[in-house]
Design a protein around this motif. Structure first.
Motif: not given
Length: 484
Positions: A184, A186-188, A216, A218, A220, A267
């Motif tokens: 998983d 994520t990038s914020t 934001d 992600s 998965d 996104e």
């Protein structure tokens, strides 16, 4: 904005080609590391020092010199000044990961001498820092923070000039192993004080600005292990015009195992306090949003996207007074293309492709892949939320539409329109009918529509609209009077 993270990630990607390195820092390990990092690079670039690794007391110094890349690429009419080596420091950790640190800046200027005239550009970043933990097994950072101050880009051509900048940028990425071979990610991040000016062209001068841009992203269930294997397979056979039979079967197995590549991808981008200055005045909005979502390469892939605006502000005086009240406080357009058989297309490709030939598929087989993607030749478009809300109206549309790209005249739809504040809308139109005659016609149509509506509760009027392939329209199950 993520260039440094991506550069470090790409440079470290080959680390997983062998077991994790010792926690002890040695010159021999530095040499071994450099050989692995340059495994797929041309020998002339390796010899010139494009990527080098040096052992220090407790870390490795990884150095990437882009000037060598430009020189060996023989850029021709392009010249760039200000390129300098980028350095990252890799500290081995007990669990086999690396603590990566980098602190750099950019001040690059260049020209491209090509028709219809010379173009110039520049990139300036006052400072940028990276601090993260890189895991050689997943070829990515388990956690990383990237920050930059004052990013500026300029581009000038005989036709137009563009200047864009951000005041500060901060990004955070993370990856977590969820199961065997699954990840998983994520990038914020947030970018502050965005400004862009475009001068020239048909639009004249346009100034675009936003106080903040929030991002934001992600993913998965990313199949990281098989994607790694597939990537290295492609790199290992990049120069081969065709594959041997055994390698062809290996490639087919990797393609099958990679599906669906990931389970879900989302996104979300939100720009706050947006302004667009033009010759006609400054347009603005409290916020503009953009969203995409996808559920992987599946037999029923869903690809959705949406845009939204909150409290748009047209320039003062640009709209007649009768229209000013009709500007929505918020509007949304979210749709999705569904039931795409992307996995079926991949399955067909794997089953029929002959990678021992220069052209793996025949022309007919290539066309068949396109037919598989759209089952029965139809494309399903779902309207998730098409809406506009203001003090005098509240309209929402949901439903779906079927279109047939190869048969332009064939289509159908089934949508639900919900309207609240109906009486306010009619009263507004009637009040301004003397000024705008079209409003009188619109109020008459709405009153006719009310007679066809069903009660949605809470004062809402609802119309279930079905349009058949024969062009016939049903509203709440009843045909239009003139179609009976």
């Amino acid at each position: 904005m993520r260039r440094q993270i991506l550069m470090a990630s790409a440079a470290l990607a080959l680390l997983s080609a062998s077991p994790a390195f010792s926690q002890q820092v040695t010159s021999s390990e530095a040499e071994s590391l450099q050989q692995k990092l340059t495994r797929y690079l041309p020998k002339e670039m390796v010899d010139a020092g494009l990527v080098t690794v040096r052992a220090a007391t407790s870390f490795y110094e990884l150095r990437f010199d882009p000037a060598i890349l430009l020189d060996k690429a023989k850029a021709g009419p392009m010249t760039i000044d200000g390129l300098k080596p980028m350095t990252a420091y890799l500290r081995p950790m007990p669990e086999g990961t690396y603590h990566v640190e980098a602190n750099d800046s950019f001040d690059i200027k260049g020209t491209v001498d090509a028709a219809p005239g010379k173009n110039t550009f520049s990139y300036v970043i006052d400072s940028m820092k990276l601090d993260g933990i890189y895991d050689p097994e997943i070829l990515y950072f388990t956690s990383a923070d990237w920050a930059a101050r004052r990013l500026t880009f300029t581009s000038t051509s005989p036709q137009e000039s563009v200047t864009a900048s951000f005041g500060e940028t901060a990004m955070r990425v993370a990856a977590e192993k969820k199961a065997e071979g699954l990840l998983d990610v994520t990038s914020t991040g947030v970018m502050k004080a965005f400004a862009e000016t475009v001068t020239g062209g048909q639009g004249g001068r346009v100034d675009i600005g936003a106080d903040t841009v929030d991002i934001d992203v992600s993913m998965d269930g990313a199949r990281y292990k098989v994607v790694q294997d597939l990537t290295f397979f492609v790199l290992d056979h990049l120069k081969a015009e065709r594959l041997e039979a055994a390698d062809a079967e290996r490639l087919k197995g990797l393609l099958r195992d990679a599906l669906p590549v990931f389970d879900n991808l989302t996104e979300n981008i939100r720009a706050s306090n947006v302004t667009v200055g033009t010759e006609k005045g400054t347009f603005g909005a409290d916020a503009i949003t953009y969203d995409i979502a996808m559920n992987g390469i599946a037999h029923s892939t869903r690809l959705g996207f949406g845009v939204g605006v909150e409290k748009p502000k047209p320039p003062a005086g640009i709209l007649p007074a009768a229209f000013a009240e009709a500007v929505p406080e918020r509007a949304s357009f979210k749709v999705a293309v569904t039931d795409l058989d992307l996995a079926g297309a991949v399955d067909y490709f794997v089953d029929h492709a002959d990678f021992t030939r220069a052209q793996p598929l025949t022309d007919e087989q290539s066309r068949e892949i396109g037919r598989i993607v759209l089952p029965d030749g139809k494309m399903t478009v779902e309207f998730e939320d098409v809406s506009a809300v203001s003090p005098i109206y509240d309209v929402h549309l949901t439903g779906k539409m079927l279109v047939y790209p190869d048969d332009k005249d064939r289509h159908s739809a089934a949508v639900t329109i919900t309207m609240r504040d109906f009486d306010k809308t009619v009263a507004y139109l009637q009040k301004n009918a003397a000024t705008v005659p079209e409003f009188g016609q619109a109020s008459f149509v709405l009153l006719m529509m009310k007679g066809l509506a069903r009660d949605g509760g809470g004062g809402a009027q609802v119309w279930d609209v079905a349009v058949g392939e024969d062009g016939k329209v049903l509203i709440n199950g009843q045909p239009l009077p003139f179609q009976q």
